[in-house]
Each structure stands twice: as structure tokens, then as C-alpha cells.
Design a protein around this motif. Structure first.
Motif, mmCIF file in Angstrom:
data_model
loop_
_atom_site.group_PDB
_atom_site.id
_atom_site.type_symbol
_atom_site.label_atom_id
_atom_site.label_comp_id
_atom_site.label_asym_id
_atom_site.label_seq_id
_atom_site.Cartn_x
_atom_site.Cartn_y
_atom_site.Cartn_z
ATOM 1 N N MET A 160 -2.302 27.399 -34.944
ATOM 2 C CA MET A 160 -1.188 26.820 -35.656
ATOM 3 C C MET A 160 -1.632 26.491 -37.083
ATOM 4 S SD MET A 160 1.089 23.674 -34.393
ATOM 5 C CE MET A 160 2.784 23.820 -34.741
ATOM 6 N N ALA A 161 -0.828 26.867 -38.050
ATOM 7 C CA ALA A 161 -1.156 26.645 -39.460
ATOM 8 C C ALA A 161 -0.937 25.175 -39.842
ATOM 9 C CB ALA A 161 -0.285 27.532 -40.338
ATOM 10 N N PRO A 162 -1.794 24.665 -40.732
ATOM 11 C CA PRO A 162 -1.576 23.288 -41.194
ATOM 12 C C PRO A 162 -0.315 23.212 -42.055
ATOM 13 C CG PRO A 162 -3.369 24.303 -42.412
ATOM 14 C CD PRO A 162 -2.955 25.280 -41.332
ATOM 15 N N PRO A 163 0.309 22.048 -42.129
ATOM 16 C CA PRO A 163 1.529 21.931 -42.947
ATOM 17 C C PRO A 163 1.209 22.156 -44.427
ATOM 18 C CG PRO A 163 0.821 19.784 -42.157
ATOM 19 C CD PRO A 163 -0.061 20.802 -41.502
ATOM 20 N N SER A 164 2.152 22.711 -45.134
ATOM 21 C CA SER A 164 1.971 22.980 -46.559
ATOM 22 C C SER A 164 1.952 21.670 -47.348
ATOM 23 C CB SER A 164 3.111 23.858 -47.073
ATOM 24 O OG SER A 164 3.024 24.016 -48.471
ATOM 25 N N PRO A 165 1.055 21.553 -48.327
ATOM 26 C CA PRO A 165 1.036 20.347 -49.156
ATOM 27 C C PRO A 165 2.140 20.333 -50.215
ATOM 28 C CG PRO A 165 -0.674 21.841 -49.877
ATOM 29 C CD PRO A 165 -0.035 22.467 -48.656
ATOM 30 N N TRP A 166 2.836 21.468 -50.402
ATOM 31 C CA TRP A 166 3.890 21.556 -51.409
ATOM 32 C C TRP A 166 5.118 20.783 -50.969
ATOM 33 C CZ3 TRP A 166 2.946 23.190 -56.133
ATOM 34 C CH2 TRP A 166 1.860 24.025 -56.345
ATOM 35 N N ARG A 167 5.705 20.044 -51.907
ATOM 36 C CA ARG A 167 6.929 19.273 -51.673
ATOM 37 C C ARG A 167 8.016 19.804 -52.600
ATOM 38 N NH1 ARG A 167 3.416 17.613 -48.751
ATOM 39 N NH2 ARG A 167 2.762 15.495 -48.371
ATOM 40 N N LYS A 168 9.236 19.881 -52.101
ATOM 41 C CA LYS A 168 10.358 20.287 -52.941
ATOM 42 C C LYS A 168 10.753 19.117 -53.834
ATOM 43 C CE LYS A 168 12.443 23.785 -50.043
ATOM 44 N NZ LYS A 168 13.646 24.193 -49.317
ATOM 45 N N VAL A 169 11.060 19.437 -55.081
ATOM 46 C CA VAL A 169 11.548 18.409 -56.000
ATOM 47 C C VAL A 169 12.878 17.906 -55.472
ATOM 48 C CG1 VAL A 169 12.394 18.016 -58.342
ATOM 49 C CG2 VAL A 169 10.331 19.357 -57.985
ATOM 50 N N GLY A 170 13.064 16.619 -55.437
ATOM 51 C CA GLY A 170 14.283 16.027 -54.927
ATOM 52 C C GLY A 170 14.143 15.499 -53.511
ATOM 53 N N GLU A 171 13.256 16.079 -52.723
ATOM 54 C CA GLU A 171 13.030 15.589 -51.368
ATOM 55 C C GLU A 171 12.068 14.417 -51.355
ATOM 56 O OE1 GLU A 171 11.835 18.737 -48.786
ATOM 57 O OE2 GLU A 171 13.788 19.704 -48.853
ATOM 58 N N ALA A 172 11.046 14.486 -52.204
ATOM 59 C CA ALA A 172 10.061 13.409 -52.295
ATOM 60 C C ALA A 172 9.537 13.371 -53.722
ATOM 61 C CB ALA A 172 8.910 13.658 -51.333
ATOM 62 N N GLN A 173 9.122 12.202 -54.158
ATOM 63 C CA GLN A 173 8.581 12.046 -55.505
ATOM 64 C C GLN A 173 7.131 11.583 -55.419
ATOM 65 O OE1 GLN A 173 10.286 13.097 -58.052
ATOM 66 N NE2 GLN A 173 12.117 13.405 -56.837
ATOM 67 N N PRO A 174 6.293 12.025 -56.348
ATOM 68 C CA PRO A 174 4.908 11.549 -56.349
ATOM 69 C C PRO A 174 4.818 10.100 -56.812
ATOM 70 C CG PRO A 174 5.279 13.099 -58.148
ATOM 71 C CD PRO A 174 6.547 13.020 -57.363
ATOM 72 N N GLU A 175 3.670 9.496 -56.607
ATOM 73 C CA GLU A 175 3.450 8.148 -57.110
ATOM 74 C C GLU A 175 3.516 8.175 -58.631
ATOM 75 O OE1 GLU A 175 0.070 6.002 -55.644
ATOM 76 O OE2 GLU A 175 0.169 7.074 -53.739
ATOM 77 N N ASP A 176 3.994 7.102 -59.200
ATOM 78 C CA ASP A 176 4.137 7.011 -60.645
ATOM 79 C C ASP A 176 2.771 7.074 -61.332
ATOM 80 O OD1 ASP A 176 5.629 6.844 -62.956
ATOM 81 O OD2 ASP A 176 5.662 4.661 -62.969
ATOM 82 N N CYS A 177 2.726 7.736 -62.473
ATOM 83 C CA CYS A 177 1.523 7.856 -63.321
ATOM 84 C C CYS A 177 0.381 8.580 -62.633
ATOM 85 C CB CYS A 177 1.075 6.493 -63.823
ATOM 86 S SG CYS A 177 2.322 5.649 -64.789
ATOM 87 N N THR A 178 0.689 9.583 -61.825
ATOM 88 C CA THR A 178 -0.356 10.367 -61.178
ATOM 89 C C THR A 178 -0.265 11.828 -61.603
ATOM 90 O OG1 THR A 178 1.031 10.786 -59.245
ATOM 91 C CG2 THR A 178 -0.464 8.908 -59.118
ATOM 92 N N PRO A 179 -1.409 12.494 -61.706
ATOM 93 C CA PRO A 179 -1.371 13.930 -62.003
ATOM 94 C C PRO A 179 -1.031 14.699 -60.731
ATOM 95 C CG PRO A 179 -3.639 13.205 -61.824
ATOM 96 C CD PRO A 179 -2.778 11.985 -61.671
ATOM 97 N N VAL A 180 -0.177 15.693 -60.874
ATOM 98 C CA VAL A 180 0.207 16.550 -59.757
ATOM 99 C C VAL A 180 0.207 17.999 -60.235
ATOM 100 C CG1 VAL A 180 1.594 14.830 -58.556
ATOM 101 C CG2 VAL A 180 2.682 16.280 -60.245
#
Length: 77
Positions: free
Chosen positions: A1-21
Motif C-alpha cells: 500500500m502506498a503512503p498518503p501523498s504529502p500534497w494538499r489542495k489549495v482551499g482544503e487546508a492551509q499551512p501554518e502561518d509564516c512557514t516555507p512550503v
């Protein structure tokens, strides 16, 4: 079984403020006239509008941020 993708769709979740992504951007290339996808490092700052700020700066390209992921930690020895 493949591990889940680390990619997130914009609008579904937001990164922590002031972090590089790492972001995936989609735009129409001025050289070829074709749509292109590229990856960039972006500092997410909610106070400036987050991903919308990056799109606004690059509006002449019609750039759209589609996905983001946290930058993976480099294991130390």
C-alpha cells in the motif's frame, strides 16, 4: 500500500502561518504558449493573503497555485 501523498489542495487546508512550503503553480508560458506546471518554495503569510498574494504578483502570467506541501525535514546523522 502506498503512503498518503504529502500534497494538499489549495482551499482544503492551509499551512501554518509564516512557514516555507513547496507549491505547485500552473500558468500559460509566454515562450511556448502552453500551460506549464512548476514547483517553487513560497513563504506562506496569511496577513498578506497567503497563496492569493503569489497569484496577484504573477497575474500577468495567469498563474494559479494548485497544491502545496510542507518542506520535508532533512534527517540528521
Amino acid at each position: 500500500m502506498a503512503p498518503p501523498s504529502p500534497w494538499r489542495k489549495v482551499g482544503e487546508a492551509q499551512p501554518e502561518d509564516c512557514t516555507p512550503v513547496l507549491i505547485r503553480v500552473y500558468y500559460k508560458s509566454a515562450k511556448t504558449g502552453r500551460f506549464t506546471a512548476e514547483f517553487e518554495v513560497f513563504y506562506y503569510m496569511a496577513q498578506f493573503g497567503g497563496f492569493a498574494f503569489h497569484e496577484k504578483i504573477n497575474r500577468r502570467l495567469g498563474l494559479k497555485v494548485t497544491h502545496w506541501m510542507p518542506i520535508p525535514q532533512v534527517p540528521s546523522k
